[in-house]
Design a protein around this motif. Structure first.
Motif, mmCIF file in Angstrom:
data_model
loop_
_atom_site.group_PDB
_atom_site.id
_atom_site.type_symbol
_atom_site.label_atom_id
_atom_site.label_comp_id
_atom_site.label_asym_id
_atom_site.label_seq_id
_atom_site.Cartn_x
_atom_site.Cartn_y
_atom_site.Cartn_z
ATOM 1 N N THR A 253 21.665 163.253 5.004
ATOM 2 C CA THR A 253 22.330 161.996 5.302
ATOM 3 C C THR A 253 23.802 162.212 5.622
ATOM 4 O O THR A 253 24.519 162.855 4.876
ATOM 5 C CB THR A 253 22.211 161.051 4.095
ATOM 6 O OG1 THR A 253 20.850 160.927 3.782
ATOM 7 C CG2 THR A 253 22.784 159.696 4.414
ATOM 8 N N HIS A 255 27.298 160.105 7.037
ATOM 9 C CA HIS A 255 27.805 158.781 7.365
ATOM 10 C C HIS A 255 28.293 158.722 8.808
ATOM 11 O O HIS A 255 28.127 157.738 9.497
ATOM 12 C CB HIS A 255 28.935 158.409 6.415
ATOM 13 C CG HIS A 255 28.463 158.290 5.000
ATOM 14 N ND1 HIS A 255 28.943 157.359 4.122
ATOM 15 C CD2 HIS A 255 27.528 158.975 4.325
ATOM 16 C CE1 HIS A 255 28.326 157.488 2.960
ATOM 17 N NE2 HIS A 255 27.462 158.478 3.062
ATOM 18 N N ASP A 430 22.001 168.477 -4.253
ATOM 19 C CA ASP A 430 22.432 168.234 -2.888
ATOM 20 C C ASP A 430 23.935 168.459 -2.849
ATOM 21 O O ASP A 430 24.706 167.665 -3.346
ATOM 22 C CB ASP A 430 22.086 166.787 -2.531
ATOM 23 C CG ASP A 430 22.705 166.376 -1.217
ATOM 24 O OD1 ASP A 430 23.014 167.287 -0.421
ATOM 25 O OD2 ASP A 430 22.863 165.176 -1.015
ATOM 26 N N SER A 432 25.580 168.217 -0.526
ATOM 27 C CA SER A 432 26.055 167.149 0.340
ATOM 28 C C SER A 432 26.665 167.621 1.640
ATOM 29 O O SER A 432 27.470 168.522 1.702
ATOM 30 C CB SER A 432 27.070 166.280 -0.385
ATOM 31 O OG SER A 432 27.537 165.307 0.504
ATOM 32 N N ASN A 434 28.323 165.515 3.155
ATOM 33 C CA ASN A 434 29.504 164.662 3.251
ATOM 34 C C ASN A 434 30.662 165.360 2.580
ATOM 35 O O ASN A 434 30.965 165.138 1.425
ATOM 36 C CB ASN A 434 29.255 163.328 2.571
ATOM 37 C CG ASN A 434 28.175 162.580 3.302
ATOM 38 O OD1 ASN A 434 28.279 162.336 4.498
ATOM 39 N ND2 ASN A 434 27.113 162.242 2.590
ATOM 40 N N GLN A 440 29.930 160.880 -5.431
ATOM 41 C CA GLN A 440 28.706 161.138 -6.181
ATOM 42 C C GLN A 440 28.976 161.708 -7.565
ATOM 43 O O GLN A 440 29.726 162.657 -7.708
ATOM 44 C CB GLN A 440 27.835 162.130 -5.426
ATOM 45 C CG GLN A 440 27.007 161.475 -4.356
ATOM 46 C CD GLN A 440 26.148 162.504 -3.677
ATOM 47 O OE1 GLN A 440 26.654 163.321 -2.925
ATOM 48 N NE2 GLN A 440 24.873 162.487 -3.971
HETATM 49 C C1 LIG Z 1 21.431 161.695 0.173
HETATM 50 O O1 LIG Z 1 22.839 161.851 0.329
HETATM 51 C C2 LIG Z 1 23.514 160.620 0.453
HETATM 52 C C3 LIG Z 1 24.964 160.905 0.754
HETATM 53 O O2 LIG Z 1 25.420 162.009 0.053
HETATM 54 C C4 LIG Z 1 23.335 159.824 -0.825
HETATM 55 O O3 LIG Z 1 23.990 158.578 -0.686
HETATM 56 C C5 LIG Z 1 21.841 159.583 -1.060
HETATM 57 O O4 LIG Z 1 21.640 158.948 -2.282
HETATM 58 C C6 LIG Z 1 21.096 160.904 -1.063
HETATM 59 N N1 LIG Z 1 19.667 160.615 -1.075
HETATM 60 C C7 LIG Z 1 18.830 161.260 -1.877
HETATM 61 C C8 LIG Z 1 17.385 160.869 -1.759
HETATM 62 O O5 LIG Z 1 19.189 162.133 -2.643
#
Ligand SMILES: *[C@@H]1O[C@H](CO)[C@@H](O)[C@H](O)[C@H]1NC(C)=O
Ligand SMILES: *[C@@H]1O[C@H](CO)[C@@H](O)[C@H](O)[C@H]1NC(C)=O
Ligand SMILES: *[C@@H]1O[C@H](CO)[C@@H](O)[C@H](O)[C@H]1NC(C)=O
Ligand SMILES: *[C@@H]1O[C@H](CO)[C@@H](O)[C@H](O)[C@H]1NC(C)=O
Ligand SMILES: *[C@@H]1O[C@H](CO)[C@@H](O)[C@H](O)[C@H]1NC(C)=O
Ligand SMILES: *[C@@H]1O[C@H](CO)[C@@H](O)[C@H](O)[C@H]1NC(C)=O
Ligand SMILES: *[C@@H]1O[C@H](CO)[C@@H](O)[C@H](O)[C@H]1NC(C)=O
Length: 506
Positions: A253, A255, A430, A432, A434, A440
């Protein structure tokens, strides 16, 4: 001096030009173009009609022939990531325009007089084609070159000579005969693939048989850049459109681009460039994986046991593109020997090293061997009069899961299927994509790992330790990027993972 079309790793050309015989494993040359290949009894993809227009240099470069004023240049890299033609060596009778052309690639560059000559390429003849005549020197070998197949707007030569006279090769081809359908297709074969020896093909305005059904695949719109100079062949990956080795989607993901990664397709880039997070999710959970500098490499890559079969899949417009496990973990380069002195292979999906603007990842040859690609130039043809529509890309999946698995067992596991032995380490947090998102919480991630500390696993302990350090780092600083997280950078000898591998086998 503009920073241009990231493309082509210099060390590849170094390897190819200077040390080809030494560096390439024999199997890497199997797909290299040779007379034998034409007569070899071929299976499956060998049913491709016609002769291959590409030679495959050990899965590291795909080259074609171009002729300028009758002189043949036989080692010209096909590069959808750049838009200029250069050849190394004199072109007899070429007309000097008095201008100097220069292109800087991600690594490597060319500089020389811009000249014009009659070009023969893919059966087309183009008069007064502008190109850069690169003098022979230590990093440019006579007879080689690059043919840029990217959008013409990014051409440096055109920048110097102006539209028309300075147009890129494909623009000239499409313009001189408007009946030529304005698309390009690329099929990259796989050296060392026991079932598919075809080296590769490139076509302009026609399709590679028997894959005509590529025209029924979803049309991925080319993401258009505001700046013509920065335009590449890019399209959006589906949301979380990479399925990792555990069968789950990797969280990609972002932004910036509406939750979808903007992907550049670059036939001149050997190793796909992905974020640190994606590379970690693919490789870091493999017992024995280390993040290391590779001889001949320009940036660190994951190295892992050669028999590691990883199934990963990219998803574009709901169509799955499985990556052949021989591509995901490549033997084209060697990592440092493991603790037992065995050679290691290299994770082809490399944490990004290229400077990039406007796109998130680069899918190079290791991806493209798994998808026949059609690029429809649409209105991108320089000076096209008629409105023909927006450019798009189509991809036809080429990799059959069962066949790929059998190939891998044959090539890397000595014929004995031991894929079930692979026990991935626990899922990584993750880290990330971002890089600038500090929102987070990290406590959740730490909790997930707690049982492993209690279990006394050294490996997990190290991961947790790093997580704790990372988490505290994150508290006090603006979070940037978990550079080389988890197992990365751990010494290759006495690696803690060795104690965490009941099933490890070499
Ligand atoms: C994936 O990453 C996004 C942004 O870092 C976060 O908002 C989202 O919760 C994450 N989704 C999962 C399924 O971990
Ligand atoms: C390139 O040209 C050489 C010499 O004419 C020929 O042997 C070779 O097959 C050509 N290669 C390709 C990929 O067409
Ligand atoms: C123009 O392209 C069409 C379609 O590919 C072809 O049939 C025709 O012969 C070409 N014309 C010339 C003058 O090359
Ligand atoms: C496209 O055609 C090829 C060759 O006939 C075939 O193997 C493949 O399954 C077809 N793919 C799709 C998506 O129809
Ligand atoms: C790779 O080499 C560079 C320069 O010597 C060094 O700074 C870096 O830490 C090394 N990376 C890894 C993963 O070993
Ligand atoms: C992919 O499939 C999902 C679920 O069937 C659907 O909602 C979505 O529109 C599809 N996306 C594309 C690009 O076709
Ligand atoms: C990879 O996929 C193939 C084909 O579906 C399967 O046979 C094999 O077990 C998988 N390997 C791993 C390690 O997941």
């Amino acid at each position: 001096m503009k920073l241009l079309a990231p493309s082509l790793l210099l060390y590849l050309s170094l390897l190819l030009d200077d040390a080809q015989a030494v560096r390439f494993p024999l199997q890497g040359r199997m797909g290299g173009f040779g007379n034998t290949l034409r007569t070899t009894a071929m299976t499956r993809r060998a049913s491709i009609l016609g002769t291959p227009d590409l030679s495959n240099q050990g899965n590291m470069q795909y080259q074609t022939n171009v002729t300028l004023n009758g002189k043949e240049f036989q080692n010209v890299l096909i590069d959808t990531g750049s838009s200029d033609l250069y050849v190394v060596g004199d072109v007899p009778g070429a007309k000097d325009t008095g201008k100097i052309g220069q292109v800087n690639y991600a690594i490597g560059s060319t500089k020389g007089p811009i000249k014009t000559a009659t070009l023969n390429f893919e059966g087309f003849t183009v008069k007064d084609q502008a190109f850069i005549e690169q003098p022979v020197d230590s990093s440019h070998v006579e007879g080689s070159g690059i043919i840029g197949l990217g959008p013409g707007g990014a051409s440096q030569v055109q920048d110097k000579l102006g539209a028309g006279a300075g147009d890129a090769v494909l623009d000239r081809i499409f313009k001189q005969n408007t009946s030529t359908p304005n698309y390009l297709t690329i099929y990259l074969g796989r050296a060392g693939d026991p079932t598919d020896p075809f080296p590769g093909d490139l076509t302009v305005g026609e399709l590679v048989s028997p894959f005509e059904n590529i025209t029924s695949q979803p049309k991925l719109p080319v993401t258009q850049m505001s700046n013509r100079d920065g335009q590449h062949w890019t399209a959006l990956l589906d949301k979380n459109g990479i399925i990792g080795p555990d069968g789950n989607r990797i969280n990609t993901t972002k932004h910036a681009t509406g939750n979808r990664l903007n992907v550049m397709f670059d036939s001149g880039f050997t190793f796909p460039q992905v974020s640190t997070n994606i590379a970690n999710q693919i490789y870091a959970r493999v017992p024995g994986a280390t993040f290391a500098n590779i001889t001949g490499g320009t940036a660190p890559m994951w190295t892992l046991p050669c028999e590691t079969e990883l199934n990963i899949t990219f998803v574009f417009s709901n169509v799955s593109y499985l990556i052949h496990p021989l591509d995901t973990v490549t033997s084209a380069l060697q990592g440092p020997p493991d603790a037992n002195g065995n050679p290691t292979c290299v994770g082809a999906f490399q944490p990004i090293v290229a400077d990039h603007d406007g796109f998130d990842i680069i899918l190079g040859m290791s991806f493209l061997r798994n998808a026949y690609m059609l690029i429809n130039f649409g209105d991108f043809v320089e000076g096209s009069l008629a409105k023909v529509g927006d450019p798009y890309i189509q991809l036809l999946p080429l990799t059959d899961p069962a066949e790929a698995h059998n190939d891998f067992v044959q090539v890397r596991m000595g014929g004995v299927d031991r894929s079930a032995d692979l026990q991935l380490l626990p899922a990584l947090p993750d880290t990330s994509d971002n890089d600038d998102d500090d929102s987070q919480p990290h406590e959740d991630t730490l909790k997930k790992y707690l049982p492993y500390i209690i279990g006394g696993s050294v490996a997990a302990g190290v991961i947790i330790l790093i997580l704790i350090i990372a988490a505290s780092y994150r508290k006090s600083h603006k979070y940037r990027r978990l550079h080389d997280p988890a197992p990365a950078g751990l010494p290759t000898t006495n690696a803690p993972f060795q104690q965490y591998q009941p099933t490890r086998r070499y």
